[in-house]
Design a protein around this motif. Structure first.
Motif, short mmCIF file in Angstrom:
data_model
loop_
_atom_site.label_atom_id
_atom_site.label_comp_id
_atom_site.label_asym_id
_atom_site.label_seq_id
_atom_site.Cartn_x
_atom_site.Cartn_y
_atom_site.Cartn_z
N SER A 85 0.85 -1.19 0.00
CA SER A 85 0.00 0.00 0.00
C SER A 85 0.89 1.24 0.00
O SER A 85 2.10 1.14 0.25
CB SER A 85 -0.90 0.02 1.25
OG SER A 85 -0.13 0.25 2.40
N GLY A 86 0.26 2.37 -0.25
CA GLY A 86 1.01 3.62 -0.17
C GLY A 86 1.52 3.85 1.25
O GLY A 86 2.65 4.28 1.46
N MET A 87 0.67 3.54 2.25
CA MET A 87 1.09 3.73 3.64
C MET A 87 2.27 2.83 4.00
O MET A 87 3.14 3.22 4.77
CB MET A 87 -0.08 3.51 4.60
CG MET A 87 -1.15 4.59 4.58
SD MET A 87 -0.56 6.29 4.42
CE MET A 87 0.44 6.45 5.89
N ILE A 90 5.33 4.56 2.81
CA ILE A 90 5.72 5.70 3.64
C ILE A 90 6.29 5.21 4.98
O ILE A 90 7.31 5.71 5.47
CB ILE A 90 4.53 6.67 3.85
CG1 ILE A 90 4.03 7.16 2.48
CG2 ILE A 90 4.93 7.86 4.72
CD1 ILE A 90 2.71 7.91 2.51
N TYR A 110 -1.85 14.26 2.96
CA TYR A 110 -2.82 13.17 3.09
C TYR A 110 -2.99 12.84 4.58
O TYR A 110 -1.99 12.69 5.29
CB TYR A 110 -2.32 11.96 2.31
CG TYR A 110 -3.14 10.72 2.50
CD1 TYR A 110 -4.47 10.67 2.06
CD2 TYR A 110 -2.63 9.59 3.11
CE1 TYR A 110 -5.23 9.53 2.24
CE2 TYR A 110 -3.38 8.44 3.29
CZ TYR A 110 -4.69 8.42 2.85
OH TYR A 110 -5.44 7.30 3.02
N GLU A 152 3.85 16.88 -0.40
CA GLU A 152 3.08 16.55 -1.59
C GLU A 152 2.91 17.87 -2.34
O GLU A 152 2.81 18.91 -1.72
CB GLU A 152 1.67 16.06 -1.21
CG GLU A 152 1.64 14.81 -0.38
CD GLU A 152 0.27 14.60 0.31
OE1 GLU A 152 -0.72 15.25 -0.07
OE2 GLU A 152 0.23 13.77 1.22
N ASN A 156 -2.96 17.60 -0.61
CA ASN A 156 -4.24 16.95 -0.39
C ASN A 156 -4.86 17.49 0.90
O ASN A 156 -4.29 17.28 1.96
CB ASN A 156 -3.98 15.44 -0.25
CG ASN A 156 -5.24 14.61 -0.12
OD1 ASN A 156 -6.33 15.14 0.00
ND2 ASN A 156 -5.05 13.32 -0.13
N ASP A 181 5.77 12.93 -2.18
CA ASP A 181 4.65 12.04 -2.48
C ASP A 181 4.01 12.57 -3.77
O ASP A 181 3.40 13.63 -3.79
CB ASP A 181 3.65 12.06 -1.31
CG ASP A 181 2.45 11.15 -1.54
OD1 ASP A 181 2.14 10.83 -2.69
OD2 ASP A 181 1.81 10.77 -0.53
N THR A 183 1.67 11.17 -5.68
CA THR A 183 0.42 10.47 -5.99
C THR A 183 -0.55 11.31 -6.83
O THR A 183 -1.16 10.81 -7.76
CB THR A 183 -0.28 10.05 -4.68
OG1 THR A 183 0.60 9.20 -3.95
CG2 THR A 183 -1.59 9.35 -4.93
N PHE A 184 -0.69 12.59 -6.50
CA PHE A 184 -1.72 13.42 -7.14
C PHE A 184 -1.51 13.65 -8.63
O PHE A 184 -2.46 13.87 -9.36
CB PHE A 184 -1.84 14.77 -6.41
CG PHE A 184 -2.94 14.81 -5.39
CD1 PHE A 184 -3.30 13.67 -4.70
CD2 PHE A 184 -3.63 15.99 -5.12
CE1 PHE A 184 -4.32 13.69 -3.76
CE2 PHE A 184 -4.65 16.03 -4.18
CZ PHE A 184 -5.00 14.88 -3.51
N SER A 203 1.01 6.32 -3.87
CA SER A 203 -0.01 5.36 -3.59
C SER A 203 -0.38 4.81 -4.96
O SER A 203 -1.00 5.51 -5.77
CB SER A 203 -1.22 6.03 -2.93
OG SER A 203 -2.30 5.11 -2.96
N THR A 205 -2.50 2.74 -5.57
CA THR A 205 -3.94 2.56 -5.52
C THR A 205 -4.66 3.58 -6.40
O THR A 205 -5.77 3.33 -6.85
CB THR A 205 -4.40 2.80 -4.05
OG1 THR A 205 -3.53 2.09 -3.18
CG2 THR A 205 -5.83 2.37 -3.84
N LYS A 206 -4.04 4.72 -6.60
CA LYS A 206 -4.72 5.86 -7.21
C LYS A 206 -4.54 5.88 -8.73
O LYS A 206 -5.02 4.99 -9.39
CB LYS A 206 -4.23 7.15 -6.53
CG LYS A 206 -4.16 7.06 -4.99
CD LYS A 206 -5.52 6.93 -4.31
CE LYS A 206 -5.44 6.52 -2.85
NZ LYS A 206 -4.69 7.43 -1.99
N ILE A 215 -4.90 -2.15 -4.09
CA ILE A 215 -4.13 -1.26 -3.21
C ILE A 215 -2.65 -1.54 -3.44
O ILE A 215 -2.25 -2.72 -3.50
CB ILE A 215 -4.47 -1.56 -1.73
CG1 ILE A 215 -5.97 -1.38 -1.44
CG2 ILE A 215 -3.62 -0.73 -0.78
CD1 ILE A 215 -6.42 0.00 -1.11
N GLY A 216 -1.86 -0.49 -3.57
CA GLY A 216 -0.41 -0.68 -3.75
C GLY A 216 0.33 0.60 -3.46
O GLY A 216 -0.28 1.67 -3.32
C1 LIG Z 1 -4.04 7.41 -0.74
C2 LIG Z 1 -2.83 8.18 -0.47
C3 LIG Z 1 -1.79 7.66 0.31
C4 LIG Z 1 -1.91 6.31 0.98
O1 LIG Z 1 -1.93 5.27 0.05
P1 LIG Z 1 -2.71 3.87 0.31
O2 LIG Z 1 -2.46 3.14 -0.97
O3 LIG Z 1 -4.15 4.20 0.54
O4 LIG Z 1 -2.08 3.21 1.48
C5 LIG Z 1 -0.66 8.42 0.46
N1 LIG Z 1 -0.54 9.65 -0.09
C6 LIG Z 1 -1.53 10.18 -0.85
C7 LIG Z 1 -1.33 11.54 -1.44
C8 LIG Z 1 -2.70 9.48 -1.06
O5 LIG Z 1 -3.68 10.03 -1.79
#
Ligand SMILES: *Cc1c(COP(=O)(O)O)cnc(C)c1O
Length: 388
Positions: A85-87, A90, A110, A152, A156, A181, A183-184, A203, A205-206, A215-216
């Protein structure tokens, strides 16, 4: 069976093409276009001291390694690690630090990351200072024991933009790590390693997975020593991504470029539209020229992404919107093909201290959208209906 990485001669391709090449990094012996799922916990040795390169899936797995090659390539790094997962990604990075180390974090992050830092890492002796990075306040937080800066951009959920290059000058000067991070925006729109970051997080997942089906998480670095330290923590603590989930994200990435283009185009149009709506008091999207981070993003990113935050004129309206959505899903998460609406105050940021929420402008009238790839006219019609 697999052979070695075949990516060296592919690096000159555009990102759009690199997303498509995802199955060709490790050559499959049968020429499978869809890279196989190596659903095996362990790998037999051919003889004493003769490993195939794969021993045990907690440490490495062909399907996951394929995905790691793709991420390293897209983020312009040398190595990537794929997490459950993203967490998990981190939390693993935080294992680089020891009690007494100090990290400067952006005030808008986040909520899950803030919870990890406050509830887990502080207990283990790490120290954190919070600053508004979009105003370059990080400089005032530096101490003798500062080891890293974490952010980030855009943030977020408030979409604040930090100038990564300028921040990298500061972290270089101090000899500390810069962790972003990403992710966005995804590597399609932004590659922080090119701007001076040391570690990039996702993340998966996004936007990378892109379909709300797995989830990753990822960590991408350029530096070999840093990679080895992270790899050691990774195999020791074991938050590895499964072969099947690795395959799902590999498949998601094949359409990353067209999904990002379409979603960002929809977001720009929707931002303009929401600005004309009577009960909307604020539309926060860095693609809008009036956004304070617009010019910085034009320099450091290739697009403005598909995340948009807006504020309505009453809590009642915010609540009725969440009740009335039909096409749009009221759900946590982001980055998939469907548009999602999130209520930061009760969802993603529920565990963030109240005073910090207030300071960041996260109130019960604030809603966050992750815009999908639906027809823009349908999204506009949905807003016409729910804003009545
Ligand atoms: C969702 C998210 C995370 C955590 O990722 P998971 O895959 O839900 O564990 C971390 N940082 C950002 C910016 C996110 O949107």
């Amino acid at each position: 069976m697999t052979t070695d990485c075949d990516c060296a001669n592919k690096l000159t391709y555009t990102t759009d093409t690199l997303c498509q090449l995802s199955d060709k990094r490790i050559k499959d012996q049968w020429g499978a276009l869809s890279f196989p799922i190596y659903q095996s916990a362990t790998f037999a040795h051919r003889g004493l001291g003769e490993s195939t390169g794969f021993d045990y899936t907690r440490m490495q797995n062909p399907t996951r390694q394929q995905l790691e090659y793709v991420l390293a390539t897209l983020e312009h790094g040398n190595n990537a690690l794929a997490f459950a997962s993203g967490m998990a990604a981190i939390a693993t990075i935080m294992e680089l630090f020891k009690p007494g180390d100090h990290i400067i974090i952006d005030s808008d992050l986040y909520g899950g990351s803030i919870r990890l830092f406050n509830e887990i890492n502080k207990k283990n002796g790490l120290e954190f200072s919070t600053a508004d990075f979009s105003r370059c306040e990080y400089r005032d937080c530096y101490r003798e024991n500062t080891k890293a800066v974490y952010l980030e951009t855009p943030t977020n959920p408030m979409m604040n933009v930090t100038d990564i290059k300028k921040l990298a000058e500061f972290t270089r000067e101090k000899g500390i790590l810069l962790i972003v991070d990403n992710t966005f925006l995804s590597p399609y729109f932004q590659t922080p390693l090119d701007l001076g970051a040391d570690i990039v997080i996702h993340s998966g997942t996004k936007f990378l997975g892109g379909h709300h089906d797995t989830i990753g998480g990822f960590v991408i670095v350029k530096d070999q020593v840093l990679e080895e330290r992270l790899r050691f923590i990774y195999k020791t603590t074991g938050a590895c991504l499964s072969p099947f989930d690795s395959w799902l994200i590999l498949r998601g990435i094949r359409t990353l470029s067209i999904r990002m283009e379409r979603a960002a185009e929809n977001t720009m149009k929707l931002a303009e539209y929401l600005k004309t709506k009577e009960h909307i008091t604020k539309v926060i999207y860095p693609g809008l020229a009036e956004h304070p981070g617009h010019e910085i993003m034009k320099k450091q990113a290739r697009g403005f992404g598909a995340m948009l935050t807006f504020e309505v004129d009453s809590v009642e309206l915010a609540e009725s919107i969440l009740r009335d959505v039909e096409l749009i899903y009221f759900a946590e998460s982001l980055g998939g093909t469907e548009t999602l609406i999130t209520y930061p105050i009760t969802q993603t940021h529920a565990d963030v201290p109240r005073d910090q929420l207030e300071k960041n402008g996260i109130n019960p009238r604030v809603l966050r959208l992750s815009v999908g790839i639906e027809g823009i006219e349908d999204l506009k019609t949905e807003f016409d209906r729910i804003l009545r």
